[in-house]
Design an enzyme around this catalytic site. Structure first.
Site, PDB file in Angstrom:
ATOM      1  N   HIS A 103      81.512 -52.688  89.095  1.00 21.14           N
ATOM      2  CA  HIS A 103      80.632 -52.263  88.306  1.00 21.14           C
ATOM      3  C   HIS A 103      81.498 -52.456  86.768  1.00 21.14           C
ATOM      4  O   HIS A 103      82.501 -51.922  86.863  1.00 21.14           O
ATOM      5  CB  HIS A 103      80.087 -51.163  88.428  1.00 21.14           C
ATOM      6  CG  HIS A 103      78.795 -51.057  89.444  1.00 21.14           C
ATOM      7  ND1 HIS A 103      77.989 -52.014  89.672  1.00 21.14           N
ATOM      8  CD2 HIS A 103      78.575 -50.152  90.397  1.00 21.14           C
ATOM      9  CE1 HIS A 103      77.169 -51.669  90.475  1.00 21.14           C
ATOM     10  NE2 HIS A 103      77.547 -50.839  91.140  1.00 21.14           N
ATOM     11  N   GLU A 108      74.699 -47.742  99.131  1.00 27.64           N
ATOM     12  CA  GLU A 108      75.711 -48.340  98.637  1.00 27.64           C
ATOM     13  C   GLU A 108      76.827 -47.726  98.882  1.00 27.64           C
ATOM     14  O   GLU A 108      76.639 -46.310  99.249  1.00 27.64           O
ATOM     15  CB  GLU A 108      75.644 -47.773  96.918  1.00 27.64           C
ATOM     16  CG  GLU A 108      76.969 -48.358  96.298  1.00 27.64           C
ATOM     17  CD  GLU A 108      76.942 -47.935  94.740  1.00 27.64           C
ATOM     18  OE1 GLU A 108      77.693 -48.416  94.169  1.00 27.64           O
ATOM     19  OE2 GLU A 108      76.532 -46.894  94.504  1.00 27.64           O
ATOM     20  N   HIS A 141      68.800 -47.037  95.126  1.00 26.71           N
ATOM     21  CA  HIS A 141      69.595 -46.843  96.187  1.00 26.71           C
ATOM     22  C   HIS A 141      70.095 -45.612  96.249  1.00 26.71           C
ATOM     23  O   HIS A 141      70.121 -44.827  95.499  1.00 26.71           O
ATOM     24  CB  HIS A 141      70.993 -47.845  96.171  1.00 26.71           C
ATOM     25  CG  HIS A 141      71.919 -47.336  94.962  1.00 26.71           C
ATOM     26  ND1 HIS A 141      71.883 -48.062  93.775  1.00 26.71           N
ATOM     27  CD2 HIS A 141      72.855 -46.404  94.791  1.00 26.71           C
ATOM     28  CE1 HIS A 141      72.734 -47.266  92.904  1.00 26.71           C
ATOM     29  NE2 HIS A 141      73.409 -46.576  93.597  1.00 26.71           N
ATOM     30  N   HIS A 164      78.397 -40.250  87.721  1.00 23.37           N
ATOM     31  CA  HIS A 164      77.063 -39.663  87.537  1.00 23.37           C
ATOM     32  C   HIS A 164      76.845 -39.047  89.075  1.00 23.37           C
ATOM     33  O   HIS A 164      77.266 -39.267  90.135  1.00 23.37           O
ATOM     34  CB  HIS A 164      76.222 -40.888  87.358  1.00 23.37           C
ATOM     35  CG  HIS A 164      76.159 -42.001  88.149  1.00 23.37           C
ATOM     36  ND1 HIS A 164      77.652 -42.592  88.602  1.00 23.37           N
ATOM     37  CD2 HIS A 164      75.393 -42.802  88.863  1.00 23.37           C
ATOM     38  CE1 HIS A 164      77.040 -43.819  89.306  1.00 23.37           C
ATOM     39  NE2 HIS A 164      75.815 -43.839  89.601  1.00 23.37           N
ATOM     40  N   HIS A 220      75.181 -39.908  95.177  1.00 24.20           N
ATOM     41  CA  HIS A 220      74.306 -39.823  94.184  1.00 24.20           C
ATOM     42  C   HIS A 220      73.209 -40.891  94.610  1.00 24.20           C
ATOM     43  O   HIS A 220      73.175 -41.687  95.349  1.00 24.20           O
ATOM     44  CB  HIS A 220      74.767 -40.512  92.835  1.00 24.20           C
ATOM     45  CG  HIS A 220      75.367 -42.000  92.981  1.00 24.20           C
ATOM     46  ND1 HIS A 220      76.730 -42.304  93.221  1.00 24.20           N
ATOM     47  CD2 HIS A 220      74.680 -42.978  92.478  1.00 24.20           C
ATOM     48  CE1 HIS A 220      76.695 -43.640  93.322  1.00 24.20           C
ATOM     49  NE2 HIS A 220      75.487 -44.166  92.846  1.00 24.20           N
ATOM     50  N   TYR A 238      76.583 -53.187  98.210  1.00 25.56           N
ATOM     51  CA  TYR A 238      75.215 -52.804  98.431  1.00 25.56           C
ATOM     52  C   TYR A 238      74.754 -53.568  99.631  1.00 25.56           C
ATOM     53  O   TYR A 238      74.788 -54.745  99.722  1.00 25.56           O
ATOM     54  CB  TYR A 238      74.447 -53.069  97.133  1.00 25.56           C
ATOM     55  CG  TYR A 238      74.686 -52.209  95.878  1.00 25.56           C
ATOM     56  CD1 TYR A 238      73.958 -51.119  95.729  1.00 25.56           C
ATOM     57  CD2 TYR A 238      75.375 -52.866  94.791  1.00 25.56           C
ATOM     58  CE1 TYR A 238      74.206 -50.277  94.728  1.00 25.56           C
ATOM     59  CE2 TYR A 238      75.602 -51.842  94.016  1.00 25.56           C
ATOM     60  CZ  TYR A 238      75.342 -50.724  93.781  1.00 25.56           C
ATOM     61  OH  TYR A 238      75.204 -49.865  92.673  1.00 25.56           O
TER      62      TYR A 238
END
Length: 307
Positions: A246, A265, A214, A199, A153, A255
């Site tokens: 997260h 990431e 990112h 996501h 993503h 990261y």
């Protein structure tokens, strides 16, 4: 509603020095170089990806993202999506087959956030790298670095989040998996998915259009993530944060930066979604915990360094 958009297909990044970029993305991240073109662009893929490339690098004077592409199920769906984009008021650009090596025609458009996206139906199928399609082994033996599993993503910063949300949900068929609301109930972050993933693309409100936060690559396990952190240290690669977890998506994450300053990431785990799931909501008063679940403190560099 599914409109035929399947998944993230590729992203083109600008890099300042191609040789340093390739050392980073091939030797450290473990992507495989698949091709080069007469514009000097280099095409890379992760080993589990079945199409020829997912990352394109272009040498330029400043870092950042040129565009992100999504693969659609077939040409009929691409034609319908093109009509839907124009009916919605989006200007579309036609890019012929072969403008990207081994990729069919693409339909490019600009989201209200300022980012450029494109849709395509065809790309050369090369299969998983180093494995047969019949009786395959578990993984290739000669993978490098972190052995990234796939391009997963990208997270964008820009304005006009409501209009961007409408475009992605009403025209492209994404759904809202997770969001951050401010004290007035205004959505300031939106995590959009096409699948059961947490996501496929995300947007955070920012006054300047078209910025990249990112690009993300998937690893399989927490142990793989810790090994990735070791490799980051061994290579003196600039790290932003991690390993940590997260709150948003609950993914485990690191990261770090490529030599040009583009943030990468690598992550593993995270939430899954089905059509009967309601969006998960975080509030801005808990933003520290939402982003860095363990420390619960915002990292200023993480919030402000963009390309």
């Amino acid at each position: 509603m599914n409109k035929g958009v399947m998944r993230p297909g590729h992203v083109q990044l600008r890099v300042l020095d191609m040789s340093k970029a390739l050392e980073h993305y091939v030797e450290l991240l473990g992507l495989i170089e698949m091709d080069r073109d007469d514009q000097g662009r280099v095409y890379l893929k992760a080993w589990t990806e079945v199409d020829k490339f997912s990352l394109v690098l272009r040498e330029a004077d400043e870092p950042g993202m040129d565009f992100m592409g999504f693969k659609v199920v077939d040409e009929d769906a691409l034609r319908q999506l093109e009509r839907d984009l124009m009916a919605y008021g989006c200007a579309v650009e036609q890019l012929p087959a072969g403008e990207l090596n081994s990729c069919g025609r693409r339909v490019r458009f600009q989201a209200p956030s300022g980012h450029h996206f494109e849709l395509y139906a065809d790309k050369e199928y090369t299969g998983k790298w180093g494995l047969n399609d019949v009786n395959p082994e578990a993984w290739p033996r000669d993978l490098k670095g972190m052995a990234a599993v796939r391009f997963d993503h990208a997270l964008m910063y820009g304005d006009e989040l409501p209009a961007t949300y409408d475009l992605f949900t009403k025209v492209l068929g994404f759904y809202l998996a997770e969001q951050v609301l401010d004290e007035n109930g205004t959505r300031v972050a939106q995590f959009l998915s096409l699948s059961t993933k947490a996501h496929d693309v995300a947007f955070i409100h920012h006054p300047e259009k078209g910025r990249l936060h990112h690009v993300s690559f998937h690893l399989e396990t927490w142990e793989d993530l810790l090994r990735a952190a070791d490799l980051i240290s061994m290579t003196d690669t600039s790290i932003d944060i991690g390993p940590t977890r997260h709150g948003l998506t609950h993914g485990k994450t690191i990261y770090f930066f490529d030599p040009s300053g583009n943030r990468n990431e690598v992550f593993c785990g995270g939430d899954y979604n089905y059509p009967d799931h309601k969006p998960v909501t975080w509030t801005t008063d808990q933003l520290g915990k939402a982003i860095f679940y363990h420390d619960r403190i915002l990292n200023e560099r993480f919030m402000t360094v963009l390309t």
